[in-house]
Design a protein around this motif. Sequence first.
Motif, short mmCIF file in Angstrom:
data_model
loop_
_atom_site.label_atom_id
_atom_site.label_comp_id
_atom_site.label_asym_id
_atom_site.label_seq_id
_atom_site.Cartn_x
_atom_site.Cartn_y
_atom_site.Cartn_z
N GLN A 1 2.06 -2.80 9.02
CA GLN A 1 3.50 -2.96 8.82
C GLN A 1 4.25 -2.84 10.14
O GLN A 1 5.23 -3.56 10.38
N GLN B 1 -2.53 0.52 6.84
CA GLN B 1 -1.40 -0.26 6.33
C GLN B 1 -0.12 0.04 7.09
O GLN B 1 0.73 -0.84 7.28
N VAL C 1 -5.83 -7.81 7.55
CA VAL C 1 -5.13 -6.54 7.37
C VAL C 1 -3.65 -6.68 7.73
O VAL C 1 -2.77 -6.20 7.00
N GLY D 1 0.79 -1.23 0.00
CA GLY D 1 0.00 0.00 0.00
C GLY D 1 0.81 1.27 0.00
O GLY D 1 0.25 2.37 -0.04
N PRO E 1 2.03 5.13 3.15
CA PRO E 1 0.86 4.26 3.02
C PRO E 1 -0.29 4.75 3.89
O PRO E 1 -0.11 5.65 4.72
N GLN F 1 -1.64 -8.61 5.23
CA GLN F 1 -1.75 -7.93 3.93
C GLN F 1 -2.85 -8.55 3.07
O GLN F 1 -2.80 -9.74 2.75
#
Length: 485
Positions: free
Chosen positions: A186, A182, A275, A145, A178, A278
């Motif tokens: 991460q 996102q 989420v 993203g 992003p 990913q």
Amino acid sequence: MHDARLVPAALAAWAVTAAGIVWESPGAAVAAVVSVVACSVLGRCSLGRFGGHRALATGVAAVAVVAGGFAVAIGLRAEQVRHHPATGYLGASTSVVVSPTESPRVLDGGRVMFRAVLLRLDGAESFGRVIVFASGSDYVGAAAGQPLAFRARVATPRRRDLSVAVLTARGPPRAGEPAPVQRAAQHVRASFAQVSRLVLPAEQAAVLPALVLGDTSTVPAHTTAEFRRAGLTHLTAVSGANVTIVCGAVMLTAALVGPRAAVGLAAVALAGFVVVVQPSPSVLRAAAMGAIALLAVLSHRRRQALPALAATVLGLMVVSPELAVDVGFALSVAATAALVLIAPVWSRRLRDRGWPRPLADAVSVALAAQLVTAPLVAGVSGSVSLVGVMANLLVAPVIPPITVIGTAAAALSALWPAGAGLLIRFTGPEVWWLLAVARHSAALPGASVPVPSGWAGVLTVALVTAVGAAVWHWALSCRRDTIVR
């Protein structure tokens, strides 16, 4: 008996979409005609069992409508790909902006590869699926993203999967920010990997994120090879099993919060899990298949699992038609169908022979999944693991605790690293056992045998597994008849 009324439509949609991607409109039209003819012939062969002429006519008409609709849709999509603006830049370099849909994978020689969505091409807005290759460490940390701007050489995709181009990056990217969700995902992934490295030995710390979140970026090459020979590669990718275990663990709270609240919590956990790992098409596929497997295990109406599987295939063909030619999708569907249709029958027959239910279920699930997926694995890898069933049975007891404890640790890692570290320590013995099984299984003589790759391997292994399944079925039937007499 399972309700199979949606199955012909789902198979027709899948076949038509795949043919349309590979051979465009003519292939889609042929697949649509073949689907209708096959449905008519098979329906006539089972006319007395599943209904009369009126039911057959309704079913064939439904398949015709579905096949025709998907043929038109995939034909239009293939036409858009063929005439995409990127085709005007083939062989040339231009500026692009892409948004990765997955974490970059490190290849031999230090190169990285990731799939992405094209946002801008030569300064103009654009859209389409692309595959990006890059050299150096500038792209390794790219997050799903996160917009990346760079110059790239444009080439034609080698595979027909609705990708519009292959981009070879030239120079470092200019990275954007992003979306907040996102960024948070991460951060969770990075925190979990960091805490794992602090509390576990190096090899275990490298494998745990792959087992829990599908993050294989730090898995050593020799470990990957051992997992492949042992038939355990599926454990290092997010699958329906991960989703089933996570949601099943949440559903256990039903006794405390009630069944409706537990279902809501499971839905929230599923959304959060997707989420964090990913939401690529493969993960969405795994989420859908895992939800079906959970339905098959927890629901008192198990006959609804097959219609749910067929409906999921139809939905995914609409949302992500590229999955029609994705091997992972085919493996997921095959494994889920085996869980729903084959494993319960074999388990029941083993229990009739006096096997304890947990052992009968474990053996049946492992054997059924291995048999139905072996042809596809052989076609892709050119080898078949002969120790896969044994290895999967040996590691089956440790997968649920690794998944549940690891997922809880991942959720805590960004908020309370010390607590996450304590949980991760509890996964150490289980991960050690998994690695030991993979290592020793891969070292056995004849652990895997080479077979032809491609369709030759698929057909060869499919024939062998079909014969093996028939012998297994016959042996159980003969044993049951002997006991009855």
